[in-house]
Scaffold this active site. Structure first.
Site, PDB file in Angstrom:
ATOM      1  CB  SER A 127      -0.871  -0.016   1.257  1.00  0.00           C
ATOM      2  OG  SER A 127      -1.399   1.253   1.503  1.00  0.00           O
ATOM      3  CE1 TYR A 151      -3.844  -2.243   4.910  1.00  0.00           C
ATOM      4  CE2 TYR A 151      -3.356   0.079   4.490  1.00  0.00           C
ATOM      5  CZ  TYR A 151      -3.637  -1.193   4.022  1.00  0.00           C
ATOM      6  OH  TYR A 151      -3.712  -1.422   2.662  1.00  0.00           O
TER       7      TYR A 151
HETATM    8  N1  LIG Z   1      -8.591  -0.193  -1.827  1.00  0.00           N
HETATM    9  C1  LIG Z   1      -7.503   0.567  -1.791  1.00  0.00           C
HETATM   10  O1  LIG Z   1      -7.572   1.780  -1.950  1.00  0.00           O
HETATM   11  C2  LIG Z   1      -6.138  -0.056  -1.534  1.00  0.00           C
HETATM   12  C3  LIG Z   1      -5.016   0.784  -1.595  1.00  0.00           C
HETATM   13  C4  LIG Z   1      -3.764   0.229  -1.387  1.00  0.00           C
HETATM   14  C5  LIG Z   1      -3.617  -1.113  -1.129  1.00  0.00           C
HETATM   15  N2  LIG Z   1      -4.732  -1.921  -1.061  1.00  0.00           N
HETATM   16  C6  LIG Z   1      -4.515  -3.340  -0.794  1.00  0.00           C
HETATM   17  O2  LIG Z   1      -5.113  -4.093  -1.841  1.00  0.00           O
HETATM   18  C7  LIG Z   1      -5.638  -5.322  -1.337  1.00  0.00           C
HETATM   19  C8  LIG Z   1      -7.118  -5.430  -1.652  1.00  0.00           C
HETATM   20  O3  LIG Z   1      -7.790  -4.337  -1.035  1.00  0.00           O
HETATM   21  P1  LIG Z   1      -9.364  -4.152  -1.116  1.00  0.00           P
HETATM   22  O4  LIG Z   1      -9.635  -2.701  -1.065  1.00  0.00           O
HETATM   23  O5  LIG Z   1      -9.896  -4.981  -2.217  1.00  0.00           O
HETATM   24  O6  LIG Z   1      -9.800  -4.785   0.290  1.00  0.00           O
HETATM   25  P2  LIG Z   1     -11.045  -5.734   0.643  1.00  0.00           P
HETATM   26  O7  LIG Z   1     -11.178  -5.705   2.127  1.00  0.00           O
HETATM   27  O8  LIG Z   1     -12.219  -5.350  -0.159  1.00  0.00           O
HETATM   28  O9  LIG Z   1     -10.532  -7.171   0.173  1.00  0.00           O
HETATM   29  C9  LIG Z   1      -9.735  -7.993   0.976  1.00  0.00           C
HETATM   30  C10 LIG Z   1     -10.374  -9.372   1.020  1.00  0.00           C
HETATM   31  O10 LIG Z   1      -9.502 -10.237   1.748  1.00  0.00           O
HETATM   32  C11 LIG Z   1     -10.284 -11.132   2.507  1.00  0.00           C
HETATM   33  N3  LIG Z   1      -9.468 -11.636   3.624  1.00  0.00           N
HETATM   34  C12 LIG Z   1      -8.960 -10.921   4.654  1.00  0.00           C
HETATM   35  N4  LIG Z   1      -8.262 -11.728   5.485  1.00  0.00           N
HETATM   36  C13 LIG Z   1      -8.313 -12.981   4.949  1.00  0.00           C
HETATM   37  C14 LIG Z   1      -7.792 -14.233   5.341  1.00  0.00           C
HETATM   38  N5  LIG Z   1      -7.098 -14.388   6.477  1.00  0.00           N
HETATM   39  N6  LIG Z   1      -8.043 -15.325   4.560  1.00  0.00           N
HETATM   40  C15 LIG Z   1      -8.767 -15.204   3.414  1.00  0.00           C
HETATM   41  N7  LIG Z   1      -9.285 -14.034   2.996  1.00  0.00           N
HETATM   42  C16 LIG Z   1      -9.069 -12.924   3.758  1.00  0.00           C
HETATM   43  C17 LIG Z   1     -11.479 -10.308   2.955  1.00  0.00           C
HETATM   44  O11 LIG Z   1     -12.615 -11.108   3.256  1.00  0.00           O
HETATM   45  C18 LIG Z   1     -11.709  -9.391   1.741  1.00  0.00           C
HETATM   46  O12 LIG Z   1     -12.724  -9.908   0.901  1.00  0.00           O
HETATM   47  C19 LIG Z   1      -5.342  -5.313   0.151  1.00  0.00           C
HETATM   48  O13 LIG Z   1      -4.144  -6.008   0.367  1.00  0.00           O
HETATM   49  C20 LIG Z   1      -5.180  -3.842   0.478  1.00  0.00           C
HETATM   50  O14 LIG Z   1      -4.360  -3.661   1.610  1.00  0.00           O
HETATM   51  C21 LIG Z   1      -5.987  -1.412  -1.258  1.00  0.00           C
END
Ligand SMILES: NC(=O)c1ccc[n+]([C@@H]2O[C@H](COP(=O)([O-])OP(=O)(O)OC[C@H]3O[C@@H](n4cnc5c(N)ncnc54)[C@H](O)[C@@H]3O)[C@@H](O)[C@H]2O)c1
Length: 328
Positions: A127, A151
């Protein structure tokens, strides 16, 4: 190719699976469908991809290594996109333990199993928050990491572990640092959906740091296109990439663009800065552009319009009147 995506029911995982399933890949999607936000919303995303013949969903928790081993044994993925994570900044101060287990422990399990079953490529979404508050912009990949919330600290730790464990292996490791991602099916704890829900429920909206946070908003379709393009890229000198449009705007501007497209404006209550939130994110995207020859980032205006059209349909909010502002 056999591709495993973790966090497939999440916002970005869902879009990535949709993008990759257009090609002749076999996609295996994992998610534990946890209740950090509505599991029903996650299932709605999943129902859309489950229609694809080359997509298989498995409900598993990455913290359970045994289950992971049996999946790798059966499906033998050669590529792993590791997106599962416990996201959210403010929540990380309330429940730090879930960040340690779902980000660090889960990633360690996945590394072990990926090494054991000899995956070829391992892609991790870190991130932009690993950078913390900076004074020099745009932020480059080699900038010092100074995370200011739990985080981000767990993401930094994951990066460290990945670099260490894959160092002497044949695995092609790539670490991606996306900047504030938005678009259809976005996370409900992030600003776009929070604001839209306030509009549709006719409630007041809290705008923190008086609307002066600056964010490098990135449209989800651009992000997943970039992630999928890496499949064709061989090992490189660099393995860490910012993914951002490199067009920072004040959060207040995002609100203004939404408002220009919509007939109802909620009452906005200005609130102060919250500890742990970065004041400004503005990334340099030269490396990703050069590596992939990807130059067309969606403008914020276009991305917002597309997301609003989706929102209206998804929520069945026909009474939301859209003005169809034309942008040049
Ligand atoms: N959305 C953003 O703006 C953003 C920005 C930078 C980085 N990210 C990173 O991108 C990735 C996806 O983000 P997102 O926004 O889609 O988040 P999200 O919460 O929508 O998706 C994450 C998914 O992971 C699943 N999950 C969590 N722990 C788990 C486990 N132990 N076993 C199995 N599944 C598990 C959750 O149920 C969820 O559906 C993440 O790693 C997040 O840190 C997101």
């Amino acid at each position: 190719m056999r591709i495993l995506i973790t966090g497939v029911a999440g916002f970005i995982g869902f879009h990535l699976a949709t993008e990759l399933s257009k090609k002749k890949h076999q996609i295996i999607g994992l998610d534990n469908l946890n209740n950090y936000y509505s599991p029903k919303y996650k299932s709605q995303r999943l129902n859309l991809i489950k229609k694809k013949k080359n997509f298989k969903f498995l409900k598993i928790d990455l913290k359970k290594k045994k289950n992971l081993i049996s999946i790798f044994k059966k499906w033998k993925p050669s590529i792993v996109y590791h997106l599962a994570s416990q996201p959210g900044i403010m929540y990380s101060f309330k429940n730090p333990k879930t960040y340690i287990t779902n980000n660090i422990s889960a990633t360690k399990n996945l590394i072990d199993v990926s090494l054991k079953y000899k995956v070829k490529k391992f892609y991790f979404t870190s991130s932009s928050s690993v950078y913390g508050d900076k004074e020099k912009f745009p932020i480059k990949e080699n900038s010092k990491l100074k995370p200011i919330n739990i985080y981000a600290k767990t993401k930094k730790e994951c990066e460290k572990i990945l670099l260490k464990f894959f160092k002497n292996s044949n695995v092609d490791l790539k670490i991606f640092r996306p900047f504030t991602v938005y678009g259809p099916y976005a996370r409900p704890d992030m600003i776009f959906i929070t604001y839209m829900n306030k509009i549709s429920n006719e409630e007041d909206f809290f705008l923190y740091n008086n609307g002066n946070y600056v964010r490098d908003f990135t449209y989800v379709a651009d992000l997943v296109k970039i992630l999928s393009k890496f499949l064709k890229i061989e090992k490189l000198k660099y393995n860490i990439f910012n993914i951002c449009s490199s067009k920072p705007v004040k959060v207040k501007k995002l609100i203004d663009i939404i408002n220009a497209n919509i007939n109802y404006k909620p009452k906005i209550l200005l609130r102060p800065y919250r500890k742990g939130e970065m004041i400004k994110t503005y990334g340099c995207n030269k490396l990703i552009k050069k590596t992939l020859k990807f130059n067309k980032f969606t403008s914020l205006e276009d991305g917002i319009q597309k997301t609003l059209i989706w929102y209206k349909k998804f929520k069945n909010k026909d009474h939301l009147y859209f003005r169809k502002v034309k942008y040049k």
